[in-house]
Design an enzyme around this catalytic site. Structure first.
Site, mmCIF file in Angstrom:
data_model
loop_
_atom_site.group_PDB
_atom_site.id
_atom_site.type_symbol
_atom_site.label_atom_id
_atom_site.label_comp_id
_atom_site.label_asym_id
_atom_site.label_seq_id
_atom_site.Cartn_x
_atom_site.Cartn_y
_atom_site.Cartn_z
ATOM 1 N N CYS A 138 1.546 -0.100 -3.954
ATOM 2 C CA CYS A 138 0.100 -0.273 -3.785
ATOM 3 C C CYS A 138 -0.606 -0.808 -5.039
ATOM 4 O O CYS A 138 -0.651 -2.011 -5.245
ATOM 5 C CB CYS A 138 -0.487 1.062 -3.332
ATOM 6 S SG CYS A 138 -2.057 0.861 -2.482
ATOM 7 N N HIS A 144 3.006 3.973 0.714
ATOM 8 C CA HIS A 144 3.183 5.265 0.047
ATOM 9 C C HIS A 144 4.184 5.992 0.938
ATOM 10 O O HIS A 144 5.159 5.418 1.339
ATOM 11 C CB HIS A 144 1.850 6.022 -0.028
ATOM 12 C CG HIS A 144 0.799 5.294 -0.792
ATOM 13 N ND1 HIS A 144 0.711 5.368 -2.149
ATOM 14 C CD2 HIS A 144 -0.196 4.470 -0.392
ATOM 15 C CE1 HIS A 144 -0.308 4.628 -2.563
ATOM 16 N NE2 HIS A 144 -0.872 4.067 -1.510
HETATM 17 N N1 GLN Z 1 -7.028 0.378 -5.763
HETATM 18 C C1 GLN Z 1 -6.193 -0.344 -4.890
HETATM 19 C C2 GLN Z 1 -6.775 -0.666 -3.543
HETATM 20 O O1 GLN Z 1 -7.612 0.068 -3.025
HETATM 21 C C3 GLN Z 1 -4.887 0.416 -4.754
HETATM 22 C C4 GLN Z 1 -5.012 1.677 -3.976
HETATM 23 C C5 GLN Z 1 -3.784 2.529 -4.049
HETATM 24 O O2 GLN Z 1 -2.929 2.324 -4.892
HETATM 25 N N2 GLN Z 1 -3.671 3.490 -3.188
HETATM 26 O O3 GLN Z 1 -6.369 -1.643 -2.983
#
Ligand code: GLN
Length: 269
Positions: A100, A212
């Site tokens: 992510c 995740h």
């Molecule tokens: N901040 C990033 C987004 O919202 C990554 C989010 C995350 O890693 N869960 O795309």
């Protein structure tokens, strides 16, 4: 050399700043699956206090997700010689799993909903843009059919089945790939951008994904691929891991595929 003598150092990128939605589980999974085989494992945090020597010493890298603000803090630290050391590791084939927020930082840039564009390391040929706070985030279960050629072949060889990964996505940013190969095709969920059907990226031995989950406990064969790839690189021998019993992980995968009504040709065991 017998199994017991292998040593593995897991480099964990910014554990305090980058570990959303259980991404720490990826570190634990690699650690435990190595220990169950008798390997000597060390987890080394690669954070603000890490040196270039620390980064060079790791055999496998784990990078988790992060909120936009934390990503900015990380990128202020990940400059110069440290950035170069990460680049060298990935270019030289050190395996890793990046979730992510991490792939956003390994790409050219990430534009958050608020504030300045965050320049990335440019290792992965991709860009990520958050379309604004009023646009829905991509949230939910995710199933990926791995299509990255070499990885798909390796995983199929290891498991005897077509590789499908199960996970969970939660991101605002949308990612567009340049020339880098996608990790896979979205079989359920939204993936890189909810438009082109791609999910994640695969470069050298770096697995980048919006999943995740955490990804590895749900798909333990990917953890084994990372361990095996790391050991082969480190010891320059055609090491093949002994197999482990994973009845609970297999049952959990079967239950999820059924619940999401995703038709998986042969279940990965
Ligand atoms: N901040 C990033 C987004 O919202 C990554 C989010 C995350 O890693 N869960 O795309």
């Amino acid at each position: 050399m017998s199994d017991q003598q292998y040593e593995l150092t897991i480099g964990w990128l910014y554990p305090k700043l980058m570990s959303t939605y259980g991404d720490r589980g990826n570190v634990i999974c690699i650690e435990r699956r190595s220990q169950w085989r008798g390997y000597d494992v060390k987890v080394l945090p690669l954070d603000q206090s890490a040196t270039v020597t620390d980064i060079r010493s790791v055999d496998v890298i784990v990078g988790g997700g992060a909120q936009d603000r934390q990503q900015e803090i990380v990128m202020r630290d990940l400059q110069g010689a440290k950035a170069e050391a990460i680049r060298e590791k990935i270019e030289n084939g050190t395996p890793g799993v990046f979730t992510c927020g991490s792939p956003q930082l390994l790409g050219h840039y990430y534009e958050p909903a608020f504030g300045q564009r965050i320049e990335g390391l440019g290792i992965l040929d991709l860009v990520s843009v958050h379309p604004g706070e009023n646009v829905r985030r991509c949230i939910g279960n995710l199933v990926i059919e791995v299509t990255a050629t070499r990885l798909a072949r390796d995983l199929e060889e290891m498991t005897g089945s077509k590789p499908y990964l199960i996970g969970f996505e939660n991101h605002g940013g949308r990612t567009k790939l340049g020339k880098v190969e996608a990790l896979g095709r979205v079989a359920y969920g939204l993936g890189n951008n909810g438009e082109d059907g791609t999910e994640g990226a695969f470069y050298q031995n770096a697995i980048a994904t919006y999943s995740h989950g955490p990804l590895l406990p749900k798909n333990p064969f990917v953890a084994d691929w990372l361990i095996q790839t790391a050991l082969r690189l480190k010891y320059q021998q055609p090491i093949t891991l002994s197999s482990l019993d994973d009845p609970l992980a297999i049952q959990a995968r079967e239950a999820m595929f059924k619940r999401l009504k995703v038709n998986v040709p042969t279940l990965v065991q």
